[in-house]
Design a protein around this motif. Structure first.
Motif, PDB file in Angstrom:
ATOM      1  N   SER A  81       0.955  -1.189   0.053  1.00 61.42           N
ATOM      2  CA  SER A  81      -0.033   0.019  -0.119  1.00 61.42           C
ATOM      3  C   SER A  81       0.952   1.265  -0.047  1.00 61.42           C
ATOM      4  O   SER A  81       1.325   1.386   0.930  1.00 61.42           O
ATOM      5  N   THR A  82       0.915   2.031  -1.167  1.00 62.71           N
ATOM      6  CA  THR A  82       1.556   3.360  -0.998  1.00 62.71           C
ATOM      7  C   THR A  82       1.041   4.261  -0.337  1.00 62.71           C
ATOM      8  O   THR A  82       1.846   5.025   0.189  1.00 62.71           O
ATOM      9  N   VAL A  83      -0.215   4.258  -0.132  1.00 59.73           N
ATOM     10  CA  VAL A  83      -1.038   5.270   0.980  1.00 59.73           C
ATOM     11  C   VAL A  83      -0.641   4.819   2.279  1.00 59.73           C
ATOM     12  O   VAL A  83      -0.165   5.700   3.303  1.00 59.73           O
ATOM     13  N   ASN A  84      -0.575   3.725   2.709  1.00 58.88           N
ATOM     14  CA  ASN A  84      -0.188   3.300   4.037  1.00 58.88           C
ATOM     15  C   ASN A  84       1.389   3.016   4.361  1.00 58.88           C
ATOM     16  O   ASN A  84       1.786   2.985   5.228  1.00 58.88           O
ATOM     17  N   GLN A  85       2.039   3.111   3.153  1.00 58.54           N
ATOM     18  CA  GLN A  85       3.343   2.551   3.349  1.00 58.54           C
ATOM     19  C   GLN A  85       3.676   1.629   4.031  1.00 58.54           C
ATOM     20  O   GLN A  85       4.686   1.303   4.824  1.00 58.54           O
ATOM     21  N   ALA A  86       2.857   0.434   3.706  1.00 61.51           N
ATOM     22  CA  ALA A  86       3.098  -1.058   4.264  1.00 61.51           C
ATOM     23  C   ALA A  86       2.963  -1.985   3.351  1.00 61.51           C
ATOM     24  O   ALA A  86       2.427  -1.858   2.168  1.00 61.51           O
TER      25      ALA A  86
END
Length: 180
Positions: A81-86
């Motif tokens: 997830s690029t939004v959550n950086q996870a």
């Protein structure tokens, strides 16, 4: 550092036969993905591998012996997830003769480094079957910390067992590098 030198390199669709051989061994897939429990044909394995390699939210790497380029496993980060950086770490060492040599720990460290340094992730998590004590130890040696327990989340060999949730944060990983 394991006694056997390894490299992480891209996988290829023509390696489906190797995966198929691994997935036919119940010991290799005992604690692996549920989908592996049902891949009983080369066609299913090839279809899975093709879809996996095409997934833009997944870092897929082959684990190769450095001296012979033999594929001995598969590791990476899925659900990025690029939004959550996870993302979620995974590994499958298909060649059992390389188990217990520190390879899983080294692969985990290398994939985590790519996740933080190259993909810009902040958090990498994983789930591991509690009976898989070799895996739990490898993840702990690589810096993962226990976050929680999914009670009776996995059914194998006629009984349920717990899955452990572990994670590693970029700050913890960076701090561990300074301490080396």
């Amino acid at each position: 550092m394991p006694s056997t030198a390894i490299q992480l390199l891209p996988l290829r669709i023509d390696q489906a036969e190797i995966f198929h051989r691994w997935l036919q061994d119940p010991e290799v897939i005992l604690y692996s993905l549920n989908v592996f429990q049902q891949m009983d044909s080369l066609a299913k394995v090839a279809q899975w591998l093709e879809a996996t390699l095409a997934d833009p939210r997944c870092l897929n790497l082959g684990v190769y012996l450095a001296d012979t380029q033999e594929l001995i496993g598969h590791a990476g980060i899925t659900g990025i997830s690029t939004v959550n950086q996870a993302g979620e770490y995974f590994i499958l060492l298909g060649e059992k003769q390389y188990w217990g040599q520190g390879i899983a720990t080294e692969v985990t460290r290398q994939v985590v480094a790519q996740g933080f340094a190259e993909l810009g992730l902040n958090r990498i998590m994983l789930t591991v079957s509690e009976p898989n004590q070799g895996g739990v130890k490898a993840y702990q040696r690589a810096g993962f910390q226990l976050e929680g327990r999914l009670r009776q989340a996995c059914f194998r060999n006629g009984s349920f067992h717990d899955k452990l949730v572990m994670s590693l944060l970029r700050d913890e990983w960076s701090a561990s590098l300074i301490g080396e």
